[in-house]
Design a protein around this motif. Structure first.
Motif, PDB file in Angstrom:
ATOM      1  N   GLU A 118       0.829  -1.204   0.000  1.00  0.00           N
ATOM      2  CA  GLU A 118       0.000   0.000   0.000  1.00  0.00           C
ATOM      3  C   GLU A 118       0.864   1.255   0.000  1.00  0.00           C
ATOM      4  OE1 GLU A 118      -3.650   2.104   0.203  1.00  0.00           O
ATOM      5  OE2 GLU A 118      -3.389  -0.063   0.087  1.00  0.00           O
ATOM      6  N   VAL A 119       1.876   1.297   0.853  1.00  0.00           N
ATOM      7  CA  VAL A 119       2.780   2.444   0.914  1.00  0.00           C
ATOM      8  C   VAL A 119       3.503   2.604  -0.419  1.00  0.00           C
ATOM      9  CG1 VAL A 119       4.908   3.295   1.983  1.00  0.00           C
ATOM     10  CG2 VAL A 119       3.059   2.410   3.404  1.00  0.00           C
ATOM     11  N   GLU A 120       3.962   1.512  -0.975  1.00  0.00           N
ATOM     12  CA  GLU A 120       4.665   1.565  -2.252  1.00  0.00           C
ATOM     13  C   GLU A 120       3.768   2.101  -3.352  1.00  0.00           C
ATOM     14  OE1 GLU A 120       6.729  -1.599  -5.275  1.00  0.00           O
ATOM     15  OE2 GLU A 120       6.977  -1.920  -3.117  1.00  0.00           O
ATOM     16  N   ARG A 121       2.529   1.643  -3.384  1.00  0.00           N
ATOM     17  CA  ARG A 121       1.582   2.102  -4.391  1.00  0.00           C
ATOM     18  C   ARG A 121       1.317   3.601  -4.250  1.00  0.00           C
ATOM     19  NH1 ARG A 121      -1.938  -1.477  -3.680  1.00  0.00           N
ATOM     20  NH2 ARG A 121      -3.372  -0.350  -2.332  1.00  0.00           N
ATOM     21  N   GLU A 122       1.105   4.050  -3.001  1.00  0.00           N
ATOM     22  CA  GLU A 122       0.854   5.476  -2.762  1.00  0.00           C
ATOM     23  C   GLU A 122       2.067   6.328  -3.163  1.00  0.00           C
ATOM     24  OE1 GLU A 122      -0.457   6.169   1.233  1.00  0.00           O
ATOM     25  OE2 GLU A 122      -2.237   4.923   0.967  1.00  0.00           O
ATOM     26  N   LEU A 123       3.277   5.845  -2.799  1.00  0.00           N
ATOM     27  CA  LEU A 123       4.475   6.587  -3.187  1.00  0.00           C
ATOM     28  C   LEU A 123       4.609   6.661  -4.701  1.00  0.00           C
ATOM     29  CD1 LEU A 123       7.103   5.304  -0.612  1.00  0.00           C
ATOM     30  CD2 LEU A 123       6.158   7.615  -0.770  1.00  0.00           C
ATOM     31  N   GLN A 124       4.309   5.590  -5.384  1.00  0.00           N
ATOM     32  CA  GLN A 124       4.392   5.557  -6.841  1.00  0.00           C
ATOM     33  C   GLN A 124       3.410   6.552  -7.446  1.00  0.00           C
ATOM     34  OE1 GLN A 124       6.513   4.179  -8.811  1.00  0.00           O
ATOM     35  NE2 GLN A 124       5.498   4.841 -10.666  1.00  0.00           N
ATOM     36  N   GLU A 125       2.189   6.568  -6.886  1.00  0.00           N
ATOM     37  CA  GLU A 125       1.182   7.489  -7.410  1.00  0.00           C
ATOM     38  C   GLU A 125       1.582   8.942  -7.177  1.00  0.00           C
ATOM     39  OE1 GLU A 125      -2.458   6.407  -5.539  1.00  0.00           O
ATOM     40  OE2 GLU A 125      -2.644   4.541  -6.667  1.00  0.00           O
ATOM     41  N   GLN A 126       2.112   9.253  -6.002  1.00  0.00           N
ATOM     42  CA  GLN A 126       2.435  10.636  -5.666  1.00  0.00           C
ATOM     43  C   GLN A 126       3.733  11.111  -6.311  1.00  0.00           C
ATOM     44  OE1 GLN A 126       2.428  11.025  -1.435  1.00  0.00           O
ATOM     45  NE2 GLN A 126       0.213  10.812  -1.260  1.00  0.00           N
ATOM     46  N   PHE A 127       4.771  10.284  -6.317  1.00  0.00           N
ATOM     47  CA  PHE A 127       6.088  10.772  -6.713  1.00  0.00           C
ATOM     48  C   PHE A 127       6.655  10.121  -7.974  1.00  0.00           C
ATOM     49  CE2 PHE A 127       5.877  11.195  -2.050  1.00  0.00           C
ATOM     50  CZ  PHE A 127       5.945  12.575  -1.971  1.00  0.00           C
ATOM     51  N   GLN A 128       6.028   9.104  -8.485  1.00  0.00           N
ATOM     52  CA  GLN A 128       6.530   8.366  -9.644  1.00  0.00           C
ATOM     53  C   GLN A 128       8.022   8.043  -9.508  1.00  0.00           C
ATOM     54  OE1 GLN A 128       4.867  11.422 -11.628  1.00  0.00           O
ATOM     55  NE2 GLN A 128       2.880  10.434 -11.512  1.00  0.00           N
ATOM     56  N   ILE A 129       8.380   7.342  -8.389  1.00  0.00           N
ATOM     57  CA  ILE A 129       9.759   6.949  -8.113  1.00  0.00           C
ATOM     58  C   ILE A 129      10.111   5.774  -9.018  1.00  0.00           C
ATOM     59  CG2 ILE A 129      11.347   6.045  -6.364  1.00  0.00           C
ATOM     60  CD1 ILE A 129       9.546   7.404  -4.272  1.00  0.00           C
ATOM     61  N   PRO A 130      11.258   5.819  -9.676  1.00  0.00           N
ATOM     62  CA  PRO A 130      11.648   4.693 -10.546  1.00  0.00           C
ATOM     63  C   PRO A 130      11.755   3.383  -9.745  1.00  0.00           C
ATOM     64  CG  PRO A 130      13.066   6.594 -10.917  1.00  0.00           C
ATOM     65  CD  PRO A 130      12.203   6.921  -9.751  1.00  0.00           C
ATOM     66  N   VAL A 131      11.460   2.287 -10.409  1.00  0.00           N
ATOM     67  CA  VAL A 131      11.448   0.965  -9.773  1.00  0.00           C
ATOM     68  C   VAL A 131      12.809   0.622  -9.185  1.00  0.00           C
ATOM     69  CG1 VAL A 131      11.161  -1.504 -10.209  1.00  0.00           C
ATOM     70  CG2 VAL A 131       9.613   0.134 -11.264  1.00  0.00           C
ATOM     71  N   LYS A 132      13.882   0.943  -9.878  1.00  0.00           N
ATOM     72  CA  LYS A 132      15.230   0.613  -9.416  1.00  0.00           C
ATOM     73  C   LYS A 132      15.518   1.257  -8.062  1.00  0.00           C
ATOM     74  CE  LYS A 132      20.028   0.680 -10.851  1.00  0.00           C
ATOM     75  NZ  LYS A 132      20.985   1.075 -11.879  1.00  0.00           N
ATOM     76  N   ILE A 133      15.130   2.510  -7.885  1.00  0.00           N
ATOM     77  CA  ILE A 133      15.372   3.216  -6.617  1.00  0.00           C
ATOM     78  C   ILE A 133      14.512   2.618  -5.510  1.00  0.00           C
ATOM     79  CG2 ILE A 133      15.145   5.434  -5.431  1.00  0.00           C
ATOM     80  CD1 ILE A 133      15.899   6.745  -8.116  1.00  0.00           C
ATOM     81  N   ARG A 134      13.258   2.283  -5.816  1.00  0.00           N
ATOM     82  CA  ARG A 134      12.394   1.677  -4.794  1.00  0.00           C
ATOM     83  C   ARG A 134      12.967   0.350  -4.312  1.00  0.00           C
ATOM     84  NH1 ARG A 134       7.124   0.596  -7.191  1.00  0.00           N
ATOM     85  NH2 ARG A 134       8.062   1.180  -9.132  1.00  0.00           N
ATOM     86  N   ARG A 135      13.484  -0.464  -5.207  1.00  0.00           N
ATOM     87  CA  ARG A 135      14.056  -1.755  -4.825  1.00  0.00           C
ATOM     88  C   ARG A 135      15.277  -1.561  -3.923  1.00  0.00           C
ATOM     89  NH1 ARG A 135      13.642  -4.657 -10.587  1.00  0.00           N
ATOM     90  NH2 ARG A 135      11.454  -5.229 -10.464  1.00  0.00           N
ATOM     91  N   MET A 136      16.089  -0.574  -4.249  1.00  0.00           N
ATOM     92  CA  MET A 136      17.273  -0.304  -3.436  1.00  0.00           C
ATOM     93  C   MET A 136      16.865   0.092  -2.017  1.00  0.00           C
ATOM     94  SD  MET A 136      19.720   1.624  -6.241  1.00  0.00           S
ATOM     95  CE  MET A 136      20.383   2.660  -5.004  1.00  0.00           C
ATOM     96  N   ALA A 137      15.810   0.842  -1.886  1.00  0.00           N
ATOM     97  CA  ALA A 137      15.347   1.277  -0.559  1.00  0.00           C
ATOM     98  C   ALA A 137      14.906   0.076   0.262  1.00  0.00           C
ATOM     99  CB  ALA A 137      14.202   2.280  -0.698  1.00  0.00           C
ATOM    100  N   TYR A 138      14.252  -0.906  -0.360  1.00  0.00           N
ATOM    101  CA  TYR A 138      13.778  -2.061   0.405  1.00  0.00           C
ATOM    102  C   TYR A 138      14.882  -3.059   0.701  1.00  0.00           C
ATOM    103  CZ  TYR A 138       8.935  -0.706   0.227  1.00  0.00           C
ATOM    104  OH  TYR A 138       7.774  -0.043   0.424  1.00  0.00           O
ATOM    105  N   ASP A 139      15.925  -3.081  -0.099  1.00  0.00           N
ATOM    106  CA  ASP A 139      17.031  -3.984   0.153  1.00  0.00           C
ATOM    107  C   ASP A 139      17.726  -3.643   1.474  1.00  0.00           C
ATOM    108  OD1 ASP A 139      16.554  -5.373  -2.109  1.00  0.00           O
ATOM    109  OD2 ASP A 139      18.088  -4.366  -3.319  1.00  0.00           O
TER     110      ASP A 139
END
Length: 168
Positions: free
Chosen positions: A143-164
């Motif tokens: 849910e948080v990831e979806r909301e962040l994607q909708e609000q900021f359109q963060i690239p997938v590569k950066i999101r994966r790095m944050a969760y790693d």
């Protein structure tokens, strides 16, 4: 004792060397071990079968003391491994009191089985709780990831790095 237990429908293993003290009878279904101790060799206090020999008294007193200490250590080790321990004395196997002994053993087996089943039920419920909590955390993260994607359109590569790097 083994014959009486088998006749009453109990199934067991004998002289299990992998357990502390090599118990005489092991009932895994009841998480219980039974030691059948000789009154003389294990120093059954107050029993007519336990008398210190008149010759070489020091040797016999020391030997019985060491046996008692070893028995106590083995009982502690078994209990720390979640085994119920029943000690039956040689004098309790005599025909006059044998039925009382069997009744005592059956009562303790029933109590140990109830404790073991309660423990297993708690472990099952704890596991179910942990699974449900894991699913809830996963849903929140999505849910948080979806909301962040909708609000900021963060690239997938950066999101994966944050969760790693996260502890989630």
């Amino acid at each position: 004792m083994r014959k009486a237990l088998f006749g009453k429908g109990y199934r067991f293993r004998v002289n299990v060397k992998t357990l502390p003290g090599t118990p005489d009878i092991v009932l895994p279904k009841y998480s219980t071990v039974i030691f059948v101790n000789g009154c003389f060799w294990h120093g059954h206090d107050g029993c007519k079968h336990y008398t210190v020999p008149e010759t070489n008294v020091e040797f016999w007193v020391e030997k019985v003391r060491k046996n008692k200490e070893r028995d106590a250590v083995n009982v502690q080790r078994l209990e720390s491994l979640s085994w119920g321990v029943i000690t039956i004395w040689e004098c309790e196997l005599k025909s006059k009191v044998f039925q009382d002994t069997i009744a005592k053993v059956e009562a303790e087996l029933a109590a140990n089985k109830a404790k073991w089943e309660a423990y297993q039920a708690k472990r099952r419920s704890d596991r179910e709780f942990a699974k449900a909590e894991s699913r809830r955390k996963r849903r929140v993260r999505e849910e948080v990831e979806r909301e962040l994607q909708e609000q900021f359109q963060i690239p997938v590569k950066i999101r994966r790095m944050a969760y790693d790097d996260s502890d989630l």
